[in-house]
Design a protein around this motif. Sequence first.
Motif, mmCIF file in Angstrom:
data_model
loop_
_atom_site.group_PDB
_atom_site.id
_atom_site.type_symbol
_atom_site.label_atom_id
_atom_site.label_comp_id
_atom_site.label_asym_id
_atom_site.label_seq_id
_atom_site.Cartn_x
_atom_site.Cartn_y
_atom_site.Cartn_z
ATOM 1 N N ASP A 154 0.834 -1.210 0.000
ATOM 2 C CA ASP A 154 0.000 0.000 0.000
ATOM 3 C C ASP A 154 0.867 1.258 0.000
ATOM 4 O OD1 ASP A 154 -2.333 -1.458 0.010
ATOM 5 O OD2 ASP A 154 -2.626 -1.331 2.192
ATOM 6 N N ILE A 155 1.944 1.235 0.781
ATOM 7 C CA ILE A 155 2.834 2.397 0.841
ATOM 8 C C ILE A 155 3.518 2.616 -0.508
ATOM 9 C CG2 ILE A 155 4.929 3.339 1.894
ATOM 10 C CD1 ILE A 155 4.167 1.837 4.458
ATOM 11 N N VAL A 156 3.979 1.532 -1.120
ATOM 12 C CA VAL A 156 4.638 1.644 -2.427
ATOM 13 C C VAL A 156 3.655 2.168 -3.472
ATOM 14 C CG1 VAL A 156 5.756 0.369 -4.286
ATOM 15 C CG2 VAL A 156 6.299 -0.180 -1.907
ATOM 16 N N GLN A 157 2.444 1.651 -3.428
ATOM 17 C CA GLN A 157 1.421 2.101 -4.380
ATOM 18 C C GLN A 157 1.117 3.580 -4.190
ATOM 19 O OE1 GLN A 157 0.340 0.676 -6.902
ATOM 20 N NE2 GLN A 157 -1.562 1.673 -7.493
ATOM 21 N N GLN A 158 1.023 4.023 -2.942
ATOM 22 C CA GLN A 158 0.796 5.441 -2.662
ATOM 23 C C GLN A 158 1.941 6.290 -3.210
ATOM 24 O OE1 GLN A 158 -0.005 6.162 1.542
ATOM 25 N NE2 GLN A 158 -1.233 4.300 1.667
ATOM 26 N N GLY A 159 3.154 5.786 -3.041
ATOM 27 C CA GLY A 159 4.318 6.520 -3.534
ATOM 28 C C GLY A 159 4.342 6.634 -5.042
ATOM 29 N N ARG A 160 3.846 5.619 -5.711
ATOM 30 C CA ARG A 160 3.783 5.665 -7.175
ATOM 31 C C ARG A 160 2.729 6.672 -7.630
ATOM 32 N NH1 ARG A 160 4.838 -0.346 -9.721
ATOM 33 N NH2 ARG A 160 6.943 -0.581 -8.839
ATOM 34 N N LEU A 161 1.628 6.683 -6.924
ATOM 35 C CA LEU A 161 0.558 7.612 -7.297
ATOM 36 C C LEU A 161 0.957 9.059 -7.023
ATOM 37 C CD1 LEU A 161 -2.556 5.649 -5.960
ATOM 38 C CD2 LEU A 161 -1.853 5.949 -8.346
ATOM 39 N N SER A 162 1.751 9.274 -5.972
ATOM 40 C CA SER A 162 2.165 10.636 -5.624
ATOM 41 C C SER A 162 3.375 11.101 -6.426
ATOM 42 C CB SER A 162 2.506 10.714 -4.132
ATOM 43 O OG SER A 162 3.637 9.915 -3.837
ATOM 44 N N ASP B 41 6.440 9.939 -5.938
ATOM 45 C CA ASP B 41 7.652 9.806 -5.129
ATOM 46 C C ASP B 41 8.467 8.566 -5.514
ATOM 47 O OD1 ASP B 41 7.523 12.019 -3.138
ATOM 48 O OD2 ASP B 41 5.621 11.061 -2.611
ATOM 49 N N PHE B 42 7.803 7.533 -6.041
ATOM 50 C CA PHE B 42 8.469 6.275 -6.362
ATOM 51 C C PHE B 42 8.360 5.940 -7.840
ATOM 52 C CE2 PHE B 42 7.107 4.731 -1.860
ATOM 53 C CZ PHE B 42 8.051 5.558 -1.275
ATOM 54 N N GLU B 43 9.348 5.215 -8.342
ATOM 55 C CA GLU B 43 9.337 4.802 -9.751
ATOM 56 C C GLU B 43 8.193 3.814 -10.006
ATOM 57 O OE1 GLU B 43 10.121 1.692 -11.170
ATOM 58 O OE2 GLU B 43 10.559 0.612 -9.314
ATOM 59 N N ARG B 44 7.783 3.727 -11.292
ATOM 60 C CA ARG B 44 6.637 2.889 -11.642
ATOM 61 C C ARG B 44 6.972 1.772 -12.617
ATOM 62 N NH1 ARG B 44 2.014 7.536 -12.823
ATOM 63 N NH2 ARG B 44 2.374 8.786 -10.948
ATOM 64 N N LYS B 45 8.237 1.686 -13.038
ATOM 65 C CA LYS B 45 8.591 0.718 -14.076
ATOM 66 C C LYS B 45 8.617 -0.727 -13.563
ATOM 67 C CE LYS B 45 11.364 4.013 -16.737
ATOM 68 N NZ LYS B 45 12.723 4.317 -17.290
ATOM 69 N N THR B 46 9.134 -0.928 -12.373
ATOM 70 C CA THR B 46 9.239 -2.272 -11.818
ATOM 71 C C THR B 46 7.851 -2.763 -11.399
ATOM 72 O OG1 THR B 46 11.393 -1.620 -10.922
ATOM 73 C CG2 THR B 46 10.457 -3.718 -10.154
ATOM 74 N N LEU C 280 18.764 1.125 6.056
ATOM 75 C CA LEU C 280 18.055 0.273 5.088
ATOM 76 C C LEU C 280 16.912 1.026 4.408
ATOM 77 C CD1 LEU C 280 17.877 -3.137 7.003
ATOM 78 C CD2 LEU C 280 19.403 -2.490 5.130
ATOM 79 N N SER C 281 16.169 1.803 5.174
ATOM 80 C CA SER C 281 15.071 2.557 4.565
ATOM 81 C C SER C 281 15.606 3.593 3.584
ATOM 82 C CB SER C 281 14.194 3.219 5.634
ATOM 83 O OG SER C 281 14.951 4.097 6.440
ATOM 84 N N SER C 282 16.740 4.201 3.902
ATOM 85 C CA SER C 282 17.345 5.170 2.978
ATOM 86 C C SER C 282 17.790 4.494 1.700
ATOM 87 C CB SER C 282 18.536 5.864 3.643
ATOM 88 O OG SER C 282 18.124 6.677 4.713
ATOM 89 N N LEU C 283 18.370 3.312 1.833
ATOM 90 C CA LEU C 283 18.800 2.546 0.663
ATOM 91 C C LEU C 283 17.609 2.195 -0.216
ATOM 92 C CD1 LEU C 283 21.042 1.014 -0.867
ATOM 93 C CD2 LEU C 283 20.526 -0.968 0.586
ATOM 94 N N VAL C 284 16.544 1.732 0.416
ATOM 95 C CA VAL C 284 15.339 1.362 -0.334
ATOM 96 C C VAL C 284 14.742 2.580 -1.024
ATOM 97 C CG1 VAL C 284 12.951 0.588 -0.082
ATOM 98 C CG2 VAL C 284 14.782 -0.662 1.070
ATOM 99 N N LEU C 285 14.688 3.697 -0.312
ATOM 100 C CA LEU C 285 14.101 4.905 -0.900
ATOM 101 C C LEU C 285 14.909 5.399 -2.091
ATOM 102 C CD1 LEU C 285 13.010 6.795 2.342
ATOM 103 C CD2 LEU C 285 11.518 5.908 0.538
ATOM 104 N N ARG C 286 16.238 5.257 -2.034
ATOM 105 C CA ARG C 286 17.055 5.642 -3.184
ATOM 106 C C ARG C 286 16.742 4.753 -4.383
ATOM 107 N NH1 ARG C 286 21.020 6.505 0.827
ATOM 108 N NH2 ARG C 286 21.980 4.459 0.489
ATOM 109 N N SER C 287 16.506 3.487 -4.128
ATOM 110 C CA SER C 287 16.185 2.558 -5.226
ATOM 111 C C SER C 287 14.799 2.814 -5.800
ATOM 112 C CB SER C 287 16.283 1.113 -4.728
ATOM 113 O OG SER C 287 15.194 0.798 -3.872
ATOM 114 N N LEU C 288 13.946 3.462 -5.021
ATOM 115 C CA LEU C 288 12.575 3.745 -5.475
ATOM 116 C C LEU C 288 12.452 5.098 -6.182
ATOM 117 C CD1 LEU C 288 10.515 2.529 -2.383
ATOM 118 C CD2 LEU C 288 10.738 1.372 -4.576
ATOM 119 N N SER C 289 13.529 5.852 -6.200
ATOM 120 C CA SER C 289 13.464 7.185 -6.823
ATOM 121 C C SER C 289 13.067 7.077 -8.292
ATOM 122 C CB SER C 289 14.827 7.885 -6.715
ATOM 123 O OG SER C 289 15.150 8.111 -5.367
ATOM 124 N N PRO C 290 12.154 7.952 -8.738
ATOM 125 C CA PRO C 290 11.703 7.894 -10.148
ATOM 126 C C PRO C 290 12.796 8.368 -11.109
ATOM 127 C CG PRO C 290 10.717 9.767 -8.979
ATOM 128 C CD PRO C 290 11.466 8.975 -7.947
#
Length: 205
Positions: A144-152, A154-159, A195-205
């Motif tokens: 749910d958090i990842v989906q929210q980030g994609r909609l906002s 904040d997160f990449e949508r390709k994967t 770990l959360s910082s690492l994950v967030l960097r990987s989620l950057s659009p």
Amino acid sequence: MKNAHTSPNAARGPADHEVRDQIVTAATEHFSLYGYEKTTVSDLAKAIGFSKAYIYKFFESKQAIGEMICSQCLREIENDVKAAVDAAEGPPEKLRRMFKTIVESSLRLFFQDRKLYEIAASAAGERWPATVAYEERIRNLLEDIVQQGRLSGDFERKTPLDETTKAIFLVIRPFLHPLILQYNFDYTEVAPAQLSSLVLRSLSP
């Protein structure tokens, strides 16, 4: 404990029966004092003042009682995580709070009551339904958090969403899984933020 397919709802008698609650309360106290492994249904029967046969009217096995207690402990962690996530603004901060709270709440359970933690460790090691359901709910919250980030944005949508969710879950799992957590104490102070910082960097659009 050999029956890994026991359901956390594998109880006999009315679900809201006060005797059933009394058994769970007494079992929690007994496990806290003597440990899950060393306690038998006969021990519980003597402690409560019931017959062994009477306890079996409400629970089909010691594991069924253990699963009930385990479910309650895991629900406490889950509720802490949900509260932290709900209080955060924006998907990135929700993810950071999720990592931080999972570690803090899991550690609190470990240090506050090691005997009860043993039940969670047994449940996790044998894949009791209570722990499987718990991990699934955590994955759903993460998705749910990842989906929210994609909609906002904040997160990449390709994967693919499920692939992203599974990968992030594997990152946090060493601090979520009771058996693995005990081998990661040296990293619990820094791991959530790093770990959360690492994950967030990987989620950057």
